[in-house]
Structures are given as C-alpha cells and as structure tokens.
Design a protein around this motif. Sequence first.
Motif, mmCIF file in Angstrom:
data_model
loop_
_atom_site.group_PDB
_atom_site.id
_atom_site.type_symbol
_atom_site.label_atom_id
_atom_site.label_comp_id
_atom_site.label_asym_id
_atom_site.label_seq_id
_atom_site.Cartn_x
_atom_site.Cartn_y
_atom_site.Cartn_z
ATOM 1 N N GLY A 281 0.831 -1.209 0.000
ATOM 2 C CA GLY A 281 0.000 0.000 0.000
ATOM 3 C C GLY A 281 0.864 1.257 0.000
ATOM 4 N N LEU A 282 1.909 1.252 0.828
ATOM 5 C CA LEU A 282 2.801 2.415 0.908
ATOM 6 C C LEU A 282 3.560 2.618 -0.407
ATOM 7 N N LEU A 283 3.985 1.503 -0.997
ATOM 8 C CA LEU A 283 4.702 1.594 -2.279
ATOM 9 C C LEU A 283 3.793 2.180 -3.359
ATOM 10 N N LYS A 284 2.521 1.770 -3.314
ATOM 11 C CA LYS A 284 1.546 2.251 -4.297
ATOM 12 C C LYS A 284 1.321 3.768 -4.132
ATOM 13 N N THR A 285 1.172 4.200 -2.873
ATOM 14 C CA THR A 285 0.969 5.633 -2.612
ATOM 15 C C THR A 285 2.168 6.438 -3.098
ATOM 16 N N LEU A 286 3.355 5.928 -2.803
ATOM 17 C CA LEU A 286 4.578 6.634 -3.195
ATOM 18 C C LEU A 286 4.673 6.744 -4.718
ATOM 19 N N SER A 288 2.172 6.724 -6.834
ATOM 20 C CA SER A 288 1.169 7.702 -7.294
ATOM 21 C C SER A 288 1.693 9.124 -7.125
ATOM 22 N N LEU A 289 2.436 9.357 -6.026
ATOM 23 C CA LEU A 289 2.981 10.699 -5.797
ATOM 24 C C LEU A 289 4.096 11.021 -6.795
ATOM 25 N N PHE A 290 4.886 10.011 -7.154
ATOM 26 C CA PHE A 290 5.933 10.228 -8.170
ATOM 27 C C PHE A 290 5.293 10.611 -9.510
ATOM 28 N N GLU A 291 4.146 9.956 -9.788
ATOM 29 C CA GLU A 291 3.496 10.172 -11.091
ATOM 30 C C GLU A 291 2.643 11.444 -11.115
ATOM 31 N N LEU A 292 2.360 11.964 -9.928
ATOM 32 C CA LEU A 292 1.438 13.106 -9.828
ATOM 33 C C LEU A 292 1.818 14.304 -10.713
ATOM 34 N N SER A 308 -7.685 10.434 -4.903
ATOM 35 C CA SER A 308 -7.415 9.001 -5.064
ATOM 36 C C SER A 308 -6.187 8.589 -4.245
ATOM 37 N N ILE A 309 -5.231 9.512 -4.093
ATOM 38 C CA ILE A 309 -4.037 9.182 -3.297
ATOM 39 C C ILE A 309 -4.377 9.126 -1.805
ATOM 40 N N PHE A 310 -5.033 10.178 -1.317
ATOM 41 C CA PHE A 310 -5.286 10.264 0.126
ATOM 42 C C PHE A 310 -6.343 9.266 0.608
ATOM 43 N N LEU A 311 -7.356 9.024 -0.225
ATOM 44 C CA LEU A 311 -8.409 8.109 0.231
ATOM 45 C C LEU A 311 -7.933 6.662 0.270
ATOM 46 N N LYS A 312 -6.991 6.337 -0.623
ATOM 47 C CA LYS A 312 -6.471 4.959 -0.616
ATOM 48 C C LYS A 312 -5.451 4.755 0.497
#
Length: 313
Positions: A281-286, A288-292, A308-312
């Motif tokens: 989950g943490l890797l996924k959030t990170l 998403s932030l790189f791609e933002l 989508s980043i914060f809710l997940k």
Amino acid sequence: MIIGHESIVKYLTKALSSKHLAHAYLFYGPKNVGKTTVAWWFAKGLICQGNQPPCGQCSNCAAFAKSLYPDFYVIEPLPEGRDITIEQIRHLKSKVSQTAFYNSRKVVILRPAEYLNSESVNAFLKMLEEPPADTILILICNNIESLPATILSRSTMLKFSLLPQHQIEQALSDDYTREQKKFITNLAQGRIGQALCFNSEKIHGIIEAEKKVIKMLKSAPDQKISWLTENLASFDDNFVDLTTSLIRDILLHKINQSDFCIHTYLTSELKTISTTHSLPGLLKTLKSLFELPFNLKKNINPQLLWQSIFLKF
Ligand SMILES: [Zn+2]
C-alpha cells in the motif's frame, strides 16, 4: 556562486579556454541542484572577452551581469503558458540567424527543455541539425526521459547529480543553529537550490504544514475530502515534495530503515503510522505521488488525483 559540480565546471572551464566548443550542451539531472547557476556562469564565459572567462571584469561580463547583453537569449515557458511554443522557437531562430551585435557569440539558454511541445521540439531539432553560426545552445532539463533521442544525440550531455549532504551543510549561513542546518540538509536531499531558499520563517511553515498533512492522513475519509477541498488551491510543487517525503519516511520506518529518514523530529509519529499500513500500500501511494506531476501536466483534475491518493492511504 557555484556550489559543487567540480568536474563539470572543470570540463567547461577547459572548453572555454581551449575554445573547443560544442554547438549544444544539455545540462540534465534533478531539479534544484545548480544546473541553472552553472548554465549562467558558462553563458557569461562564452561571451567574455577576458583571458580567464568569465573574468567578471570586461565590458561583456559587465553587460551580462546587468542583463543588458543583447546576444544572450533565455527561452522558457511564457508566464501564461505551460509549454515552450513553436512561435518562441521561430522567433529565436530569426534572432540567432542574424549577426551578433558585438561580433561575439550568441548564447541561448532553453529551460526546462522538457517543456518543448510536440511542435516546438521539432522546430528546435532543426536548429540542432543546422546549427546557426556562432551560436551556443544550452539546454537545461530535469527529466531527460521526456526528450527525444535525436535531441540527446546532438548535444553534449552533462549530468548533474545531487550534492553530498556535507557540501550543502557547509554552504548554509552560520546564522542557523546546528539543528536547523541538519533539518534543512535533510529536507533538501542534495538539492542546493532548495536548501538556500530556506529561512527561519520557512522552516516554521514547513513544520506546521507537515503536522497538518499527518493529521489529515490519520483522519476519516470524509474529513480528508473536506481538508482537500479547503486546501487544494495552495498545493504547489513544494507540497508534492513535502507529502512525498513524509510517505517515503513512513515506508522507511515500515522496512526498519529509519536511519535514512528525513523527518527525524517526527520519528515516533511516522513510525506509528507505518504500523497501520501495508508495504504494498505504501509503495503504491509513493508511486502515485511520483506520477502526480506528470498527471497534473496532462490536465487531469487535481482534486481527483489527490483524492485518489489520500483516500487509498
Ligand atoms: Zn569577461
């Protein structure tokens, strides 16, 4: 003042004194490490008439320092636009095709090169293929992957790296306490430009912003959405970096690599958060932030992206 990048400066100094110059240079590497500072220094060296360019003493150096030198062009996105347009490149082409005003070189800095769009990149490529006489092009690029290979192959590429922590710490004003220097160096992560922008007020602002983000991350979904709606307008590149660095630290706590954390003053809080999230989950959030930043450039609704980043999380 140039801090770090000794081998690049040495290489360019040699090129300036030997006069063996390429038509185009591509300065690439992470944002805020000093590419622009070196580019300006090199541009000054290219138009300098002294024996050790840039001498800082001759009339060309003096005119350059006052932004009055007429054969120096800076191409960057216009204030109202996101891209470097084909009109800007056409205009540049017509300028550099003329003889230099002072019988010297014409120098162009184009930044950030990744902001050339599909039309302007082709027009610029033609300039690289048929270089205008007595003109040196300096491209600055933070994200080299977004440039076509044809631009890379026609430029002398110089890679800029993150600066070592000790070099940044040394460059900071002695008005800071030792702890403040440590805090800034940790946050800057090798980006000297970022480190030199700090002041006590800014440090205080960052600490407050980080506390708010952590509070939001721990809140319920509906509270996250209302926080987002309330604060979205103030989100900028710094906010993306700040949030990314917090999630990165949570991830590092998760894998017991706390030594590499940036926010040492938040250790216990971030460690606690790490226990309530899975590693995937943490890797996924990170990610998403790189791609933002790239997704924001594609004009995807910012509210939806952040949501989508914060809710997940
Ligand atoms: Zn000079």
